[in-house]
Write a protein that holds these residues in place. Structure first.
Motif, mmCIF file in Angstrom:
data_model
loop_
_atom_site.group_PDB
_atom_site.id
_atom_site.type_symbol
_atom_site.label_atom_id
_atom_site.label_comp_id
_atom_site.label_asym_id
_atom_site.label_seq_id
_atom_site.Cartn_x
_atom_site.Cartn_y
_atom_site.Cartn_z
ATOM 1 N N GLY A 1 1.571 -0.773 0.287
ATOM 2 C CA GLY A 1 0.126 0.353 -0.155
ATOM 3 C C GLY A 1 0.723 1.092 -0.377
ATOM 4 N N THR A 2 2.009 0.924 0.830
ATOM 5 C CA THR A 2 2.975 2.401 0.838
ATOM 6 C C THR A 2 4.048 2.640 -0.027
ATOM 7 O OG1 THR A 2 3.829 1.367 2.614
ATOM 8 C CG2 THR A 2 1.932 2.260 3.121
ATOM 9 N N ALA A 3 4.655 1.329 -0.381
ATOM 10 C CA ALA A 3 5.423 1.487 -1.654
ATOM 11 C C ALA A 3 6.193 1.386 -2.715
ATOM 12 C CB ALA A 3 6.879 0.135 -1.182
ATOM 13 N N GLY A 4 7.071 1.921 -3.451
ATOM 14 C CA GLY A 4 6.479 2.257 -4.512
ATOM 15 C C GLY A 4 6.631 1.101 -5.100
ATOM 16 N N SER A 5 6.614 0.574 -6.873
ATOM 17 C CA SER A 5 7.157 -0.511 -7.838
ATOM 18 C C SER A 5 8.273 -0.857 -7.330
ATOM 19 C CB SER A 5 6.880 -0.412 -9.105
ATOM 20 O OG SER A 5 5.560 0.191 -9.387
ATOM 21 N N ASP A 6 9.429 0.648 -7.164
ATOM 22 C CA ASP A 6 10.758 -0.218 -7.378
ATOM 23 C C ASP A 6 11.488 -0.771 -5.773
ATOM 24 O OD1 ASP A 6 11.207 0.566 -10.038
ATOM 25 O OD2 ASP A 6 11.564 2.102 -8.911
ATOM 26 N N ASP A 7 10.230 -0.426 -5.102
ATOM 27 C CA ASP A 7 10.680 -0.642 -4.147
ATOM 28 C C ASP A 7 10.168 -2.173 -3.251
ATOM 29 O OD1 ASP A 7 12.451 1.625 -2.667
ATOM 30 O OD2 ASP A 7 9.965 2.735 -2.038
ATOM 31 N N LEU A 8 8.924 -2.345 -3.850
ATOM 32 C CA LEU A 8 8.474 -3.680 -3.822
ATOM 33 C C LEU A 8 9.062 -4.720 -4.704
ATOM 34 C CD1 LEU A 8 5.808 -5.837 -2.947
ATOM 35 C CD2 LEU A 8 4.490 -4.388 -4.704
ATOM 36 N N ALA A 9 9.337 -4.816 -5.568
ATOM 37 C CA ALA A 9 10.402 -5.630 -6.669
ATOM 38 C C ALA A 9 11.280 -5.630 -5.563
ATOM 39 C CB ALA A 9 10.519 -5.160 -7.896
ATOM 40 N N ARG B 1 13.165 -11.443 -0.585
ATOM 41 C CA ARG B 1 13.190 -12.750 0.066
ATOM 42 C C ARG B 1 12.721 -13.463 -0.984
ATOM 43 N NH1 ARG B 1 9.443 -11.307 4.057
ATOM 44 N NH2 ARG B 1 9.564 -13.427 4.547
ATOM 45 N N LEU B 2 13.063 -14.051 -2.442
ATOM 46 C CA LEU B 2 12.371 -14.749 -3.065
ATOM 47 C C LEU B 2 13.994 -14.969 -3.563
ATOM 48 C CD1 LEU B 2 9.722 -13.904 -4.971
ATOM 49 C CD2 LEU B 2 9.755 -15.644 -3.559
ATOM 50 N N SER B 3 15.109 -14.380 -3.308
ATOM 51 C CA SER B 3 16.632 -14.555 -3.275
ATOM 52 C C SER B 3 16.405 -14.843 -5.706
ATOM 53 C CB SER B 3 16.852 -15.883 -3.027
ATOM 54 O OG SER B 3 17.015 -15.503 -2.202
ATOM 55 N N LEU B 4 15.808 -13.896 -6.033
ATOM 56 C CA LEU B 4 15.301 -14.168 -7.397
ATOM 57 C C LEU B 4 15.867 -11.777 -7.390
ATOM 58 C CD1 LEU B 4 12.084 -14.975 -8.323
ATOM 59 C CD2 LEU B 4 14.599 -16.371 -8.780
ATOM 60 N N PRO B 5 16.430 -12.507 -8.873
ATOM 61 C CA PRO B 5 17.268 -11.320 -9.652
ATOM 62 C C PRO B 5 15.927 -9.761 -9.633
ATOM 63 C CG PRO B 5 18.114 -13.003 -11.072
ATOM 64 C CD PRO B 5 16.934 -13.241 -9.802
ATOM 65 N N LEU B 6 16.720 -8.599 -9.319
ATOM 66 C CA LEU B 6 15.530 -7.313 -9.436
ATOM 67 C C LEU B 6 14.331 -7.411 -10.608
ATOM 68 C CD1 LEU B 6 14.098 -5.445 -7.840
ATOM 69 C CD2 LEU B 6 16.042 -4.114 -8.990
ATOM 70 N N GLU B 7 15.267 -7.595 -11.817
ATOM 71 C CA GLU B 7 15.073 -7.335 -13.676
ATOM 72 C C GLU B 7 13.629 -8.173 -13.511
ATOM 73 O OE1 GLU B 7 18.881 -9.461 -13.737
ATOM 74 O OE2 GLU B 7 18.005 -7.661 -12.790
ATOM 75 N N THR B 8 14.130 -9.516 -12.605
ATOM 76 C CA THR B 8 13.160 -10.750 -13.163
ATOM 77 C C THR B 8 11.874 -10.548 -12.002
ATOM 78 O OG1 THR B 8 14.482 -12.651 -13.233
ATOM 79 C CG2 THR B 8 12.545 -13.488 -12.537
ATOM 80 N N VAL B 9 11.921 -10.204 -11.167
ATOM 81 C CA VAL B 9 10.841 -9.817 -10.319
ATOM 82 C C VAL B 9 10.425 -9.041 -10.721
ATOM 83 C CG1 VAL B 9 9.683 -9.236 -7.803
ATOM 84 C CG2 VAL B 9 11.409 -10.459 -7.926
#
Length: 687
Positions: free
Chosen positions: A77-85, A91-99
């Motif tokens: 609800g409060t974070a932007g898309s970049d912060d959420l990604a 948490r998922l140990s995935l590359p940022l671009e993948t998320v």
């Protein structure tokens, strides 16, 4: 629901069209407005279909949006898309671009609204969020680095050999069923006994024969006779059976491979029972499954993405496909069976995709008609891997023979009729026997013609043992002639006739002497021929006029071609027909019309205000789902059992497939109503 409808209304027409293409279940029936489209998109069935398209990483990202640890802590609800990604990637140990890519995918599919779950997503994912975050290896699938790399020469040699053998087996099947067709069961399909008989003729296990039969039928080489009582070679198959005019090997293989790739048949399930207890028979309806075509497509696509020469195991393929579509379950044993079919056809060699298999994956995906250009690519790819044929036959005095390589087509056809193959590989090892020589005589060759044909490929004179074998077989050949009309046996020798009547091994044929030299049989002509030969005799087939039947065609004594004993070959018949054809993708113009109508319908809803009456089923479902989400009161008009229309004030408890559970606030009761009984529904204003 209102938020999703508002978001869809705000999207450009092109993005709405892309959504409809990405979620084809929303195409038909066409929604009258964006509110109705939102209601359908948020439904459990449609949400599950959309989630089935997503890979494990996208599912994990979606689960991360609905579980309490994110939903209550504030990032959605409060974070932007970049912060959420960034949070999800950590948490998922995935590359940022993948998320970030998966978040965008969820938005394009209308599963999220500004990175918040759309209605229905939490309900669909709730059972899978208990173990979030999943192990990192479950999100990426297995690495192809662990696979064995096969030498290109080995792949080419094995795949070419299997492709040639597959074409030979289909041709042998056609010859066998031309002599004795596969009778149709009353419940559909071909029974166990004809399948076992065919397996014996082809030298294969019944399970392998089922695969060959299904591939031949898928390629349009089999059809039902005029009475619809038996399967036999169709008109296109007669070209395969012609000794001089048969298409080249690559052309015949391409027809089989493309038919297999687009087939929805499951021959490995033959002999088992379906969920409703129906026994699956070869060429029967129950041996067809809607997921089989798609699974072949997915396996081909996966193999094409692996490094050249990578030999994929069933375990690797299952793990990779599961990571690619975790919510699309794969039936047990299906992957192993399809990989075995690909090996049998030469699409793979030693487990690795062949040159021809790669061309198949690129040019003839299931569901798409293979155009002549694509077929030409497949033929060229196989031809490039086929070894140069050799026109040489080395015959030994012990009646064995060797072809030092791949025989040329005329020699291969000659040996197919006159010898038994003992081994295949870099060289072809054969043996001549009385039964194998009889096959050439059955095909219309005389002893002299057979010896001359074999001698033309031998660099030295043929051994005397072979000449003696052929001449002895020719003397015995035709001593008994079998007519297909009521299975009449003509036997000039009274002693031979008497021996047949007293032979206990032939008791099942129902033999009876009708006149001197004439014996009738209750069994079919094909069965009589087969059992007489098993008893050590050498009968031949006649047509109704007493002419010799040569490979299914009647030949007059002088050698002129006559009419086929069973009449004209049937047209190809595809088994099953229970799987609906794929829905045609709408054109850009049709999409534009759909979107335009929804936009006009949404504008009409907005102009009518919140109390607009929904009378069509799609709009009514949208209002019901919106009422469930808002816990608002609705005015419902129902058609009663007597045809009278009832009006009730209700709240929606649950919208389920085909029905809705309601709480009647006036009568203080709960009712379940079928959707088709709803005449109209409208929100009740709170003013």
């Amino acid at each position: 629901m209102e938020d999703l409808a508002a978001r869809l209304t705000a999207l450009p027409d092109r993005e709405i069209a892309d959504l409809l293409l990405a979620r084809p279940d929303l195409l038909a029936p066409s929604s009258p407005s964006f509110t109705a489209l939102a209601a359908r998109a948020a439904g459990r069935t449609s949400t599950d279909l959309a989630l089935a398209q997503l890979d494990a990483a996208a599912i994990a990202v979606a689960e991360g949006l609905v579980i309490p640890v994110l939903g209550q802590a504030g990032p959605v609800g409060t974070a932007g898309s970049d912060d959420l990604a960034a949070l999800l990637a950590d948490r998922l140990s995935l590359p940022l671009e993948t998320v970030a890519d998966r978040l965008s995918q969820l938005s394009r599919l209308a599963l999220t609204i500004s990175n918040r779950p759309a209605p229905g997503l939490a309900e669909a994912l709730a059972p899978g969020t208990a173990s979030w975050p999943p192990p990192a290896e479950d999100l990426t699938g297995p690495s192809p680095d662990s696979l064995t790399i096969i030498e290109p020469r080995t792949i080419a040699a094995e795949s070419a050999q299997h492709a040639e053998e597959a074409v030979r087996l289909v041709t042998a099947l056609l010859r066998e069923w031309l002599r004795e067709p596969g009778p149709l069961l009353r419940t559909g399909g071909v029974g166990v006994r004809p399948l076992a008989r065919t397996a014996g003729a082809l030298g294969l296990a019944p399970a392998q024969v089922a695969t060959i039969v299904e591939i031949a039928a898928a390629a349009g080489l089999l059809g039902l006779d005029d009475d619809g009582a038996a399967w036999l070679p169709a008109a296109p198959a007669l070209v395969w059976l012609s000794h001089g005019d048969a298409p080249p090997l690559p052309e015949r293989w391409a027809a089989l491979a493309t038919a297999w790739a687009s087939s929805a048949r499951t021959p490995w399930l033959v002999g088992s029972r379906s969920e409703d207890g129906v026994l699956r028979a070869v060429l029967g309806d129950a041996a067809e499954a809607p997921w089989a075509r798609s699974l072949r497509h997915r396996i081909l696509h996966l193999l094409a993405t692996l490094p050249d020469g990578a030999s994929a195991t069933p375990g690797f393929v299952r793990a990779a496909l599961t990571a690619a579509r975790p919510r699309r379950p794969i039936p047990e044993g299906a992957i192993t069976a399809i990989l075995a079919e690909a090996e049998l056809l030469g699409i793979t060699g030693a487990g690795a995709l062949s040159r021809a298999g790669r061309a198949l994956a690129e040019h003839a995906f299931p569901g798409a008609d293979a155009d002549p250009a694509s077929l030409g690519v497949l033929e060229d790819a196989l031809a490039a891997d086929l070894p140069e044929p050799v026109p040489m036959l080395l015959v030994q005095s012990d009646l064995t023979a060797i072809v030092p390589g791949r025989p040329v087509a005329p020699l291969a056809a000659l040996l197919e009729r006159s010898a038994v193959v003992e081994s295949r590989g870099g060289a072809l090892t054969l043996r001549f026997t009385p039964d194998s020589v009889r096959g050439a005589l059955d095909a219309g060759l005389s002893a002299t013609e057979l010896l001359d044909a074999l001698g033309a490929y031998s660099p030295v004179p043929l051994p005397g043992a072979l000449e003696a074998l052929v001449e002895d077989a020719a003397r015995r050949h035709g001593a008994i002639r079998v007519r297909p009309i009521a299975s009449i046996l003509r036997i000039p020798d009274p002693a031979t006739a008497a021996g047949l009547l007293t032979e206990f091994r032939l008791a099942g044929l129902g033999l009876n002497e009708a006149a001197p030299g004439i014996i009738t049989a209750t069994a079919s002509a094909g069965q009589v021929l087969r059992e007489l030969r098993a008893a050590g005799l050498a009968p031949v087939m006649e047509d109704g006029q007493g002419r010799l039947v040569i490979d299914g065609a009647a030949l007059a004594p002088g050698g002129a071609d006559g009419a086929r004993g069973r009449g004209a070959a049937p047209e190809p018949t595809r088994p099953g027909h229970v799987i609906a054809s794929r829905r045609r993708a709408p054109t850009n113009r049709e999409l534009a019309v759909m979107v335009g109508r929804m936009r006009a319908g949404q504008e009409a809803l907005a102009a009518a205000g919140p109390t607009v009456v929904a009378s069509d089923p799609v709009h009514a479902l949208a209002v019901l789902r919106q009422g469930q989400a808002n816990r608002s009161l609705l005015r419902l008009r129902l058609a009663g059992p007597d045809g009278e229309v009832q009006e009730r004030t209700v709240r929606v408890r649950a919208v389920e497939p085909g029905r809705v559970r309601l709480a009647d606030v006036v009568r203080e009761t709960e009712v379940t109503v079928a959707i088709h009984r709803i005449v109209s529904v409208e929100p009740i204003s709170r003013d």
